[in-house]
Design an enzyme around this catalytic site. Structure first.
Site, PDB file in Angstrom:
ATOM      1  N   ASP A 262       0.867  -1.173   0.000  1.00  0.00           N
ATOM      2  CA  ASP A 262       0.000   0.000   0.000  1.00  0.00           C
ATOM      3  C   ASP A 262       0.910   1.232   0.000  1.00  0.00           C
ATOM      4  OD1 ASP A 262      -1.598   2.160   0.635  1.00  0.00           O
ATOM      5  OD2 ASP A 262      -2.849   1.031   2.041  1.00  0.00           O
ATOM      6  N   GLY A 291      -3.154   5.925  -8.106  1.00  0.00           N
ATOM      7  CA  GLY A 291      -3.986   7.077  -7.785  1.00  0.00           C
ATOM      8  C   GLY A 291      -5.436   6.675  -7.708  1.00  0.00           C
ATOM      9  N   LEU A 297     -18.851  17.245  -5.701  1.00  0.00           N
ATOM     10  CA  LEU A 297     -18.702  18.692  -5.605  1.00  0.00           C
ATOM     11  C   LEU A 297     -18.025  19.031  -4.282  1.00  0.00           C
ATOM     12  CD1 LEU A 297     -22.123  20.001  -6.991  1.00  0.00           C
ATOM     13  CD2 LEU A 297     -19.914  19.843  -8.168  1.00  0.00           C
ATOM     14  N   ASN A 300     -19.982  19.167  -1.170  1.00  0.00           N
ATOM     15  CA  ASN A 300     -20.398  17.913  -0.534  1.00  0.00           C
ATOM     16  C   ASN A 300     -19.224  17.006  -0.158  1.00  0.00           C
ATOM     17  OD1 ASN A 300     -23.090  18.695  -1.068  1.00  0.00           O
ATOM     18  ND2 ASN A 300     -22.904  17.919  -3.159  1.00  0.00           N
ATOM     19  N   TYR A 354      -9.089  15.703  -6.176  1.00  0.00           N
ATOM     20  CA  TYR A 354      -8.205  15.097  -7.176  1.00  0.00           C
ATOM     21  C   TYR A 354      -7.330  16.168  -7.833  1.00  0.00           C
ATOM     22  CZ  TYR A 354      -6.978  12.063 -11.173  1.00  0.00           C
ATOM     23  OH  TYR A 354      -6.315  11.330 -12.111  1.00  0.00           O
TER      24      TYR A 354
END
Lengths: 450, 450
Positions: A262, A291, A297, A300, A354
């Protein structure tokens, strides 16, 4: 992955569908095959003044047995036009670019190349006339990219003082099928920190090298592993334990090793270094491809969603790099490549987390690119920013959106994972020692940007 | 020019047409009126750590009588969110941005503002962690810009060491209606060469200044003349003799003077200096707005078409600047602004010559922005790059293309000439002494770019 989209659209059924929808059929791009010619056909070569870089390009083409000419042909095609404007002293000298390239565009073969070489506007200091001439090239090259058809591309290589000796790998990349989906880009080549190392063979430029690829179990990561192996590297394929089976397949087909890990674990960097050096004797190339997305949004997006994406995509890379870039870990003359994204350049609705992570990687690459210590050790750090790439992930996008995504670029099609991988393989060459701190989009000159 | 497009689409007939075509109606943007409030409503203010820049913003808002809060309201709207991330030390600190801005987005008023303040990633040196955090802001802000609706915008101001004292004019610009069509942009504010000069009145920040605007007879140039006059300047309106009548109208309505002059004439710069200083006593602001297009594919562009565009748009500016920037011509503390274009950033099919000239201007602005001599004299040089602006020229584009051009941006509408003019007026303020070498797009965050 084969070029299934292009195959479909060019099949009898596909042609019918495409013509009903009124979509122009994208051409099949010329892609690289080991042992194939660098270019099929002759090259028009010229520029401004004594065009010193054009002479270096001619030597490369001579060695490959490719004919060069200084006048456009009156009939027939040229495979590429290479224009060296590095000796310009002001914008009036740009006429040499128009005079050479303009008339040749009608003669350019399918998947042809326009490659412009210039000097760095950043190195024009406070001279506005010199800086204007040099920067103007970017406007011209990006416009040419949008004018070209039939899979032809236009790119600009800016050569810094002391970088003149370092251009061969980059020139080869842009002329060859390796750069099939790289269009409208600007790359700077500078002096090589620890000296250029021309490969024994341009077919296996990574021979003897050990490369680690994170997120290698599938998609673009798997293609990177395949491509680096093809170019001669021994590849450590890394992915999370949950992807173990798929990872083993990729590692086995490439004769590499699998490393289940990981990337967010605190010792990930140390374990990568240890695995590569113990198992394979060295660590020469690291590709940070792993990735995730957690789109929503920003209104949220809760702390967990924010944190997760930053942790996997950015913080883990910064942490691993500390171990990887420590003395005695990555070899001197080694290469680190990170996967950024167009989101990191232009932002994207619903991808604040992101975009933060991918923009952050660009910041890190710029910082490491100006690290004098790394430069002295000959270590390069670069980023690729993929546009619309045909993968399982993009295959799940609804048809209309997908079709839009793949079409709004100068090549009018999506790219393939291998196009991203080829760009990384070019960064990973020791002959690319003068290329560091760069961000190259693999996007077919997408219309989208910042 | 009034906002006729927005008026039409919001009229009963326009609503019908727009809904038949399935186009969302763009909102009416909040624009600046002299004497109006900087913002209508309260401002949410916060950031990371002790948020030193937020304190400066609070002082500005206090002086304007605008309420500030450090928590999002549980009901009601906020007019703006200002987030100061300049004290971040790494990407984990970005959580402060999400926590402040995310929940507030649903409370943001129409034509609201998200303004993020950060430190310069360029000044993070070779520290990848710091550079990543700072650069990440760009990804977040551009994503927020694409998420916002109802005329709200998001912009990022990067503050260099020593630039902390210089942010007021820029903060005011971005919060006010002056920046209505500036969205998704990144601006760097540095130290002011010759000391900041706060205006006596923010309603007439150009009082006592003499400004020259080229190409002032119509379109964007006329709007620049109007706007600089409104802000207190005496404006010299310059255009070619053939535009004399239109020029006189603009000069007269602004109480300025008209100067009939071809910018390509060798003595244009000297004549501008002479006219301004003799007639009006000084020369403080020059706006190089004059420009032409001669569109054609590069394949069909002859030497004359190439030369003409470069000569008018670029070479003349470089030549005039030599005279204007010579000691004793433009006042110390003066301002030069050039009109670049999205073509100069992204290239444009059929505009190789125009893109060359507009990219060249960006090169010149960058060079002059790092000129130590000009910095010492307090002279700033900046560029605006308009996107789709509603003018007579764009009015002649066929409807479907025009509709596309004006819609593919985050504000879903074209900008007005005054939006370009307002951005220039901000550059032209003495309080903007820390803003130099910048290129700001006035494009509503167009999706198009490089």
């Amino acid at each position: 992955m084969t070029d299934t989209y292009s195959q479909f659209v060019n099949s009898p059924l596909g042609k019918q569908v495409a013509s009903r929808l009124g979509i122009p059929r994208p051409v099949r791009l010329r892609r690289y095959t080991p042992g194939g010619a660098l270019l099929e056909g002759s090259v028009l070569l010229g520029g401004y003044g004594d065009a010193p870089l054009a002479k270096r390009v001619r030597a490369v083409l001579d060695a490959e047995g490719i004919a060069t000419a200084t006048e456009p042909p009156t009939d027939g095609r040229v495979a590429a036009v290479v224009a060296d404007l590095s000796a310009m002293t002001g914008p009036a000298d740009l006429e040499a670019l128009r005079a050479l390239v303009g008339p040749a565009l009608k003669r350019l073969a399918p998947s042809g190349r326009v490659l412009v070489l210039g000097a760095s506007p950043e190195q024009a200091g406070a001279d506005p006339v010199l800086a204007a001439a040099r920067r103007a090239l970017e406007g011209v090259v990006r416009s040419i990219g949008k004018e070209l058809r039939a899979g032809a591309t236009a790119n600009l290589v800016l050569v810094e003082d002391g970088g003149e000796e370092e251009i061969e790998s980059t020139v080869r990349f842009f002329l060859s099928g390796r750069s099939a989906y790289v269009d409208g880009q600007v790359v700077t080549v500078g002096p090589a920190g620890a000296g250029r190392r021309t490969p024994q063979s341009w077919v296996a430029p990574l021979a003897g090298k050990v490369a680690v690829v994170t997120g290698a179990a599938r998609g673009i990561g798997a293609s990177i592993a395949d491509t680096l192996t093809r170019d001669g590297a021994t590849v450590v394929c890394l992915d999370v334990p949950a992807a173990g089976d798929a990872l083993a397949v990729v590692a086995n087909r490439n004769g590499g090793s699998a490393l289940q890990l990981d990337v967010t674990s605190p010792d990930a960097g140390a374990r990568i270094v240890e695995h590569a050096r113990t198992r394979h004797g060295s660590l020469d190339v690291v590709v940070h491809n792993a990735g995730i997305t957690r789109d929503k949004l920003l209104a949220n997006t809760d702390a967990a969603r924010w944190q997760q994406v930053l942790d996997v995509n950015l913080l883990s890379v910064l942490r691993m790099n500390e171990a990887i870039l420590a003395p005695g870990a990555l070899s001197d003359g080694g290469h680190v490549v990170v996967l950024s994204s167009m989101s990191g350049i232009a932002g994207n609705r619903g991808q604040s987390n992101y975009a933060a992570s991918k923009a952050g990687l660009i910041g890190a690459v710029h910082a490491l690119g100006r690290d004098e210590d790394l430069r002295a050790r000959g270590i390069t750090v670069n980023a690729v920013a993929p546009g619309f790439i045909e993968t399982e992930m993009t295959g799940r996008i609804p048809l209309a959106t997908r079709e839009m995504g793949r079409r709004i670029n100068s090549l009018a099609q999506g790219g393939l994972p291998v196009d991203v991988a080829e760009t990384i393989a070019w960064f990973a060459q020791d002959a690319s020692a003068g290329v560091t701190g760069q961000v190259v989009r693999v996007c077919g000159q997408s219309m989208l940007g910042a």
